[in-house]
Design a protein around this motif. Structure first.
Motif, PDB file in Angstrom:
ATOM      1  N   ARG A 201       0.765  -1.172   0.015  1.00  0.00           N
ATOM      2  CA  ARG A 201       0.024  -0.122   0.042  1.00  0.00           C
ATOM      3  C   ARG A 201       0.865   1.186  -0.038  1.00  0.00           C
ATOM      4  N   ILE A 202       1.910   1.272   0.809  1.00  0.00           N
ATOM      5  CA  ILE A 202       2.758   2.603   0.756  1.00  0.00           C
ATOM      6  C   ILE A 202       3.581   2.544  -0.441  1.00  0.00           C
ATOM      7  N   LYS A 203       3.911   1.423  -1.119  1.00  0.00           N
ATOM      8  CA  LYS A 203       4.941   1.262  -2.296  1.00  0.00           C
ATOM      9  C   LYS A 203       4.001   1.814  -3.444  1.00  0.00           C
ATOM     10  N   ASN A 204       2.768   1.279  -3.650  1.00  0.00           N
ATOM     11  CA  ASN A 204       1.891   1.496  -4.631  1.00  0.00           C
ATOM     12  C   ASN A 204       1.099   2.866  -4.640  1.00  0.00           C
ATOM     13  N   THR A 205       1.239   3.516  -3.447  1.00  0.00           N
ATOM     14  CA  THR A 205       0.317   4.628  -3.456  1.00  0.00           C
ATOM     15  C   THR A 205       1.120   5.817  -3.323  1.00  0.00           C
ATOM     16  N   PRO A 206       1.553   6.852  -4.214  1.00  0.00           N
ATOM     17  CA  PRO A 206       2.530   7.824  -3.934  1.00  0.00           C
ATOM     18  C   PRO A 206       1.641   9.021  -3.424  1.00  0.00           C
ATOM     19  N   GLU A 257      10.410  13.797  -1.162  1.00  0.00           N
ATOM     20  CA  GLU A 257      10.448  12.838  -2.315  1.00  0.00           C
ATOM     21  C   GLU A 257      11.293  11.519  -1.908  1.00  0.00           C
ATOM     22  N   GLU A 258      12.278  11.639  -1.201  1.00  0.00           N
ATOM     23  CA  GLU A 258      13.281  10.608  -1.156  1.00  0.00           C
ATOM     24  C   GLU A 258      12.537   9.517   0.180  1.00  0.00           C
ATOM     25  N   ILE A 259      12.022  10.181   0.940  1.00  0.00           N
ATOM     26  CA  ILE A 259      11.752   9.210   2.141  1.00  0.00           C
ATOM     27  C   ILE A 259      10.152   8.884   2.023  1.00  0.00           C
ATOM     28  N   GLU A 260       9.385   9.495   1.164  1.00  0.00           N
ATOM     29  CA  GLU A 260       8.049   8.773   0.846  1.00  0.00           C
ATOM     30  C   GLU A 260       7.756   7.440   0.458  1.00  0.00           C
ATOM     31  N   ASP A 261       8.980   6.817  -0.158  1.00  0.00           N
ATOM     32  CA  ASP A 261       8.941   5.795  -0.415  1.00  0.00           C
ATOM     33  C   ASP A 261      10.154   4.678   0.251  1.00  0.00           C
ATOM     34  N   PRO A 262       9.728   4.167   1.273  1.00  0.00           N
ATOM     35  CA  PRO A 262      10.835   4.021   2.338  1.00  0.00           C
ATOM     36  C   PRO A 262      11.648   2.474   1.757  1.00  0.00           C
TER      37      PRO A 262
END
Length: 287
Positions: A201-206, A257-262
């Motif tokens: 969910r975190i990975k696929n929902t920016p 931008e960098e940390i929103e996709d951990p």
């Protein structure tokens, strides 16, 4: 993930790592410096505008919009950090659940070959999940056993979870575990899939595109209009001032931008490979 001593903060000022925002923004900072110098030259030397010009009052707009852009960047940064921290909590839960499952199986199972099976599969779930989230291709063979192959065209973590539960169910059919033990172990295996779904969910929902694009446009036009007013009060000293303002605002957006996709491969992303290796080490110690 960058390892550092949070108490040694003075050295941060003079140390730059490969993902530092200053390095990424150098071309744009040079452009902003030249642009500010050009605006200053036109207003002060070519057009010879005075401080009574209406352009000198444009700083009033910046004062009003400064509060708005501050709120937007705070919300943007907090949202990105919440995603990063949620990802860390999910992988912390995966560590604990892997240990709990290993501890219960170590006590319940008596035969060595059954324990050896889970000694391989439990750590493999964390490894496969990490590679699944970072889109890194794994080898065609997951285990030494030829009967355990991963179909890379299908959801890989689900296949490993299915193997684990299939083995647990086989142990129940063989009367090696009781029905109550099956229920307890089922809850542990189910938690693996719950964690995987939350990570996806975190990975696929920016962050929504319109919101992210608006902040970038806002920062760009806000900074591009700064020289028109500041050159009247600062002269050519407006060049370093505008560059610094751009650096601060753009850096906050880049960090978000960098940390929103951990689960990426950036320097500040979660060390999921290290966490997976720790799970493997702990499970092998337990079983």
């Amino acid at each position: 993930m960058v390892q550092y001593n949070p108490k040694d903060w003075i050295t941060f000022i003079f140390r730059f790592h490969k993902s530092d925002t200053f390095r990424k923004l150098i071309p744009m900072m040079i452009f902003m410096g030249l642009y500010t110098y050009g605006v200053g030259y036109l207003e002060l030397e070519y057009w010879q505008l005075s401080e009574k010009s209406h352009l000198a009052n444009i700083t009033v707009m910046h004062g009003m919009l400064g509060f708005v852009i501050s709120l937007l960047l705070v919300f943007r940064t907090n949202t990105a950090y919440d995603r990063w921290w949620e990802g860390r909590k999910l992988w912390g839960a995966l560590v604990n659940n892997s240990r709990n499952l290993a501890i219960k199986l170590a006590v319940i199972l008596k035969e060595k070959h059954d324990r050896d099976y889970f000694r391989k599969t439990i750590p493999s779930y964390a490894s496969i999940l990490g590679k699944h989230l970072t889109n890194v291709e794994t080898s065609k063979q997951l285990f030494d056993d030829d009967s355990m192959e991963i179909d890379h065209k299908k959801h890989r973590p689900n296949q490993v979870a299915k193997m684990i539960f299939q083995k647990v169910n086989d142990l129940y059919d063989q009367k090696k575990i009781t029905g109550d033990q099956l229920i307890v172990l089922n809850a542990e295996v189910q938690s693996f899939t719950d964690i995987c779904g939350a990570c996806e969910r975190i990975k696929n929902t920016p962050i929504p595109y319109s919101y992210s694009a608006f902040i970038k446009k806002f920062i760009f036009f806000y900074v591009m209009t700064l020289p028109f007013g500041y050159v009247f009060s600062l002269g050519y000293y407006a060049v370093p001032v505008v560059i610094f303002v751009f650096y601060v605002l753009a850096s906050l957006e880049l960090i978000a931008e960098e940390i929103e996709d951990p689960f990426g491969l950036d320097a500040n992303d979660l060390p999921i490979e290290k966490i997976a290796s720790n799970i493997k080490k702990h499970v092998e110690e337990i079983i």
